[in-house]
Each structure stands twice: as C-alpha cells, then as structure tokens.
Write a protein that holds these residues in place. Sequence first.
Motif, PDB file in Angstrom:
ATOM      1  N   UNK A 179       0.838  -1.200   0.000  1.00  0.00           N
ATOM      2  CA  UNK A 179       0.000   0.000   0.000  1.00  0.00           C
ATOM      3  C   UNK A 179       0.877   1.256   0.000  1.00  0.00           C
ATOM      4  N   UNK A 180       1.963   1.234   0.762  1.00  0.00           N
ATOM      5  CA  UNK A 180       2.870   2.377   0.810  1.00  0.00           C
ATOM      6  C   UNK A 180       3.503   2.597  -0.565  1.00  0.00           C
ATOM      7  N   UNK A 224      -5.499 -12.244  -9.626  1.00  0.00           N
ATOM      8  CA  UNK A 224      -4.666 -13.268  -8.999  1.00  0.00           C
ATOM      9  C   UNK A 224      -4.751 -13.171  -7.476  1.00  0.00           C
ATOM     10  N   UNK A 225      -4.718 -11.954  -6.964  1.00  0.00           N
ATOM     11  CA  UNK A 225      -4.809 -11.741  -5.523  1.00  0.00           C
ATOM     12  C   UNK A 225      -6.184 -12.141  -4.998  1.00  0.00           C
ATOM     13  N   UNK A 226      -7.209 -11.819  -5.748  1.00  0.00           N
ATOM     14  CA  UNK A 226      -8.564 -12.177  -5.340  1.00  0.00           C
ATOM     15  C   UNK A 226      -8.736 -13.697  -5.341  1.00  0.00           C
ATOM     16  N   UNK A 227      -8.194 -14.355  -6.353  1.00  0.00           N
ATOM     17  CA  UNK A 227      -8.280 -15.816  -6.428  1.00  0.00           C
ATOM     18  C   UNK A 227      -7.574 -16.454  -5.231  1.00  0.00           C
ATOM     19  N   UNK A 279      -6.282  -4.890  -2.816  1.00  0.00           N
ATOM     20  CA  UNK A 279      -6.886  -5.320  -4.081  1.00  0.00           C
ATOM     21  C   UNK A 279      -7.533  -4.147  -4.807  1.00  0.00           C
ATOM     22  N   UNK A 280      -8.152  -3.250  -4.053  1.00  0.00           N
ATOM     23  CA  UNK A 280      -8.787  -2.084  -4.668  1.00  0.00           C
ATOM     24  C   UNK A 280      -7.761  -1.096  -5.200  1.00  0.00           C
ATOM     25  N   UNK A 281      -6.602  -1.042  -4.547  1.00  0.00           N
ATOM     26  CA  UNK A 281      -5.587  -0.060  -4.923  1.00  0.00           C
ATOM     27  C   UNK A 281      -4.709  -0.505  -6.087  1.00  0.00           C
ATOM     28  N   UNK A 282      -4.644  -1.795  -6.360  1.00  0.00           N
ATOM     29  CA  UNK A 282      -3.774  -2.298  -7.427  1.00  0.00           C
ATOM     30  C   UNK A 282      -4.343  -1.888  -8.787  1.00  0.00           C
TER      31      UNK A 282
END
Length: 161
Positions: free
Chosen positions: A59-60, A87-90, A76-79
Amino acid sequence: MNELTDLHDEMLQLARQKTKLVIENQVNPLIQLTNKESKLLDRIEKKAGEVRQLTLASLVRLGIAARPHHKLTDLMQAIPSAEAKQALQHAAERLEERVRSLQEINRHNQKLVRQALILTEDELAIMAGAPQEEPVYRAPRPVPMPRMAENGRAGSFDVKT
C-alpha cells in the motif's frame, strides 16, 4: 499468500486425522496430533503476520498511507493491474475456502469430543453405581404437624406430653 493457503491445507489434513482419532478413541495419537497442530498454528500466525506486513508495504509503494486497520481487500482495490487484482482475489478466495472448511471440521470435532465426554461420564456413573445415601449432610426433614380434628383440637394421641 499461497504459502499461507498451503499451511491451511496442512491444517485441514490434521483436522481430518483428528476426526478419525476422536472417533476411534485413540488418546495418545490424538495428543501428538494436537501438538503438531499447535506448531503448525504458530507457523500460520507467523505467515499471516508476514502477509499483513507485505500488504501494508505494498500500500505504501502504491502511495497510500498504511494504517494497521488496512486489509488485503484495500490492497486489491488499490492495485491498478487487472491481472494482479484477479490473482490476488483468487488467492484470497482459496484461503477463505480453507478457513471455512477448517471451521466446519473443527465444529464437528468439538461435537464428537463432547459426545465422547458425555459417554465417558455416563459409563463412570454406571460403574460407580448410585450412592445409597447422599454424601452431603442435609438437615433432617421436619416432623409433620399432627392433624387437627374438626373441632380444631389435636387428638389426644397426637400431643406431646
């Protein structure tokens, strides 16, 4: 994240083995398995801490002030990359699935252990038999009052002299 999911997979295997051991009433192997679970749980907690730290660091890097309450969903929202988000959500969904399965198996194991304890208590009660007299002192029951005749007086045999 995948390592954390793999650790949860190991915990799932141990939980299934625990179910079998509880059903078969194998106490010593159950104790050994519980010790393995404790060690694995320590590894899971350590890995979860690493994931939290990596989440905050990511995040930083994305220019968002990291706060302790930030979670993986915030990352996930910030990517910006759709592929990375997916991929992160999976990975997060796989981990959630493992955690739900573990919770379900643990609830089932708890029920089995409670039933085993109830059965053991009942067996002990049967073996010990019911006590003839209660072991705790209890004041004697009060002597009933003599019955009064219709005229309101006690009968001559009902009065202490």
